[in-house]
Design a protein around this motif. Structure first.
Motif, PDB file in Angstrom:
ATOM      1  N   MET A 100       0.745  -1.191  -0.141  1.00  0.00           N
ATOM      2  CA  MET A 100       0.088  -0.184  -0.188  1.00  0.00           C
ATOM      3  C   MET A 100       0.824   1.195  -0.021  1.00  0.00           C
ATOM      4  O   MET A 100       1.694   1.520   0.837  1.00  0.00           O
ATOM      5  N   ASP A 101       1.021   1.920  -1.030  1.00  0.00           N
ATOM      6  CA  ASP A 101       1.787   3.151  -1.194  1.00  0.00           C
ATOM      7  C   ASP A 101       0.692   4.418  -1.395  1.00  0.00           C
ATOM      8  O   ASP A 101      -0.146   4.306  -2.394  1.00  0.00           O
ATOM      9  N   TYR A 102       1.060   5.406  -0.749  1.00  0.00           N
ATOM     10  CA  TYR A 102       0.161   6.717  -0.687  1.00  0.00           C
ATOM     11  C   TYR A 102       0.991   7.893  -0.651  1.00  0.00           C
ATOM     12  O   TYR A 102       2.307   7.881  -0.200  1.00  0.00           O
ATOM     13  N   ARG A 103       0.180   9.045  -1.030  1.00  0.00           N
ATOM     14  CA  ARG A 103       1.063  10.239  -0.737  1.00  0.00           C
ATOM     15  C   ARG A 103      -0.032  11.431  -0.692  1.00  0.00           C
ATOM     16  O   ARG A 103      -1.319  11.160  -0.467  1.00  0.00           O
ATOM     17  N   TYR A 104       0.569  12.667  -0.530  1.00  0.00           N
ATOM     18  CA  TYR A 104      -0.481  13.618  -0.197  1.00  0.00           C
ATOM     19  C   TYR A 104      -1.649  13.865  -1.438  1.00  0.00           C
ATOM     20  O   TYR A 104      -1.080  13.528  -2.701  1.00  0.00           O
ATOM     21  N   PRO A 105      -2.809  14.152  -1.066  1.00  0.00           N
ATOM     22  CA  PRO A 105      -3.228  14.688   0.130  1.00  0.00           C
ATOM     23  C   PRO A 105      -3.755  13.807   0.947  1.00  0.00           C
ATOM     24  O   PRO A 105      -4.646  14.262   2.057  1.00  0.00           O
ATOM     25  N   ILE A 106      -3.768  12.440   0.927  1.00  0.00           N
ATOM     26  CA  ILE A 106      -4.469  11.396   1.829  1.00  0.00           C
ATOM     27  C   ILE A 106      -3.526  11.159   2.851  1.00  0.00           C
ATOM     28  O   ILE A 106      -2.244  11.099   2.686  1.00  0.00           O
ATOM     29  N   SER A 107      -4.026  10.658   3.815  1.00  0.00           N
ATOM     30  CA  SER A 107      -3.220  10.129   4.965  1.00  0.00           C
ATOM     31  C   SER A 107      -3.388   8.539   5.053  1.00  0.00           C
ATOM     32  O   SER A 107      -3.844   7.861   4.211  1.00  0.00           O
ATOM     33  N   ALA A 108      -2.384   7.902   5.760  1.00  0.00           N
ATOM     34  CA  ALA A 108      -2.386   6.413   6.017  1.00  0.00           C
ATOM     35  C   ALA A 108      -3.421   5.865   6.454  1.00  0.00           C
ATOM     36  O   ALA A 108      -3.906   4.788   6.127  1.00  0.00           O
TER      37      ALA A 108
END
Length: 392
Positions: free
Chosen positions: A366-374
């Motif tokens: 699971m890889d994420y970035r701005y603007p969402i949070s973990a």
């Protein structure tokens, strides 16, 4: 790192541990007094800041980063300076404190995490990747447990890997689906931003906040809505999904855009009370709220959609470029980008905000970035695990 700093850190770890243990059996006044009476509280601020800056810079990765957390637990002056020095994930690409999982990810790149699934207990565990390897142990962040209801399914999310009950002090939020598993709502246990309104549902809880106010409503703050397109004809292809992030404006992905950021986690003692027996079934609430959210795109709600895959003739399957982060084909795999419905097409619409994929029987990246949070990314990925009767 100099021996003196290591000696200080060792003392701080044992001292902060004692403070945490005392907090479980004493009231707020005693804990507050313990923090202010620390022998380290009268250290000159200029020297203290220099020490904390060196510790923060030298302990950049977990598990060494425990030293930074220990510094924040010494006393109030140490805590305030540590919070000033430690940058939020969007600027530092680091997750340090529990509140970090509620704050937007890095702006420049994806933050790598992975999810472990336990089929027997129907639980899911989110870890921060510590290396580029797909097999490292990781730093535990969040846990979730699947709870089936007659008309819907809940995923209870917690900071505690062993206690995922809604009444726990470590309860973070939940993901709720409708009966078909095609529509989901993400709820935060605390207001995601200033002015957030608590949703109307059958269950309500009140929290006794020692440091804020005597009784504050908590739980069921709507964060996002997720919908999966129906596949009534049974056509081949990956799932199609949309995610409306109620708490994030569409302008957040543009140049200079800002996403709401939580800065504090409330310490709470939860009081349960009976809910009204005359409320509508919650599955209906999910269906109604998702329709309203997706219908309000013109008001600036950020909407994400899955990136369209391409058909690979030689492999005879749908393909997406995960840059080596996904190794097993699965209908659960997806990449989310900003929908063009948010405004005119721009380079920001090509950037992957969240990607999720299978790398083992019960292991997923699971890889994420701005603007969402973990927390938001984890909840969105949990929706992919749920059975979807009419989508496949």
């Amino acid at each position: 790192m100099p021996t003196t700093l290591r000696t200080i850190i060792h003392d701080l770890k044992s001292r902060s541990h004692r403070v945490i243990q005392d907090a479980s059996s004493t009231d707020a006044a005693v804990v507050s007094d313990g923090l202010t009476q620390s022998c380290w509280a009268h250290m000159p601020h200029e020297l203290l800041r220099e020490v904390l800056i060196r510790i923060e810079a030298s302990e950049g990765t977990w598990p060494k980063r425990k030293s930074v957390v220990a510094c924040a637990g010494v006393c109030r002056s140490w805590r305030h300076i540590t919070k000033e020095i430690v940058k939020r994930p969007q600027f530092s690409s680091r997750i340090t404190f529990p509140i970090s999982v509620k704050q937007p990810g890095p702006r420049e790149h994806l933050l790598h995490c992975f999810i472990k699934r336990n089929r027997s207990t129907q639980t899911y565990y989110l870890y921060l990747s510590l290396t580029s390897s797909l097999a490292d142990d990781g730093k535990f962040l969040l846990a979730a447990r699947k709870c089936r209801r007659p008309t819907n399914t809940d995923y209870m999310i917690s900071f505690d890997a062993d206690d995922m009950s809604k009444g726990s002090n470590t309860h973070v939020g939940k993901l709720r689906s409708n009966f078909l598993g095609t529509k989901f709502t993400i709820y935060d246990a605390q207001p995601p931003h200033a002015g957030a309104k608590i949703s109307k549902s059958r269950s309500s809880r009140f929290t006794n906040l020692k440091q804020v106010s005597p009784r504050v409503p908590t739980g069921n703050y709507i964060v996002a809505h997720i919908s999966y397109d129906l596949n009534v004809l049974g056509s081949r292809g990956p799932r199609r999904m949309h995610c409306a992030l109620d708490s994030i404006p569409a302008s957040a992905i543009g140049p200079g855009g800002i996403a709401p950021t939580q800065t504090e986690l409330a310490h709470k003692n939860i009081d349960k009370f009976c809910s009204s027996p005359f409320s509508l079934p919650e599955s209906n609430s999910v269906n109604n709220s998702i329709s309203e959210a997706l219908g309000e795109q013109k008001d600036g709600v950020l909407v994400l959609k899955n990136k369209a895959p391409r058909w690979h003739e030689q492999l005879q399957c749908w393909c997406l470029n995960f840059d080596g982060r996904v190794t097993i084909a699965s209908v659960k795999n997806f990449q989310l980008v900003a929908s063009l419905e948010n405004g005119p097409a721009g380079p920001e619409h090509d950037e992957i905000i969240l990607q999720f994929g299978k790398v083992g029987k019960d292991m997923f990246t699971m890889d994420y970035r701005y603007p969402i949070s973990a927390f938001q990314a984890f909840a969105i990925c949990l929706s992919s695990f749920d059975t979807k009767i009419a989508c496949e």
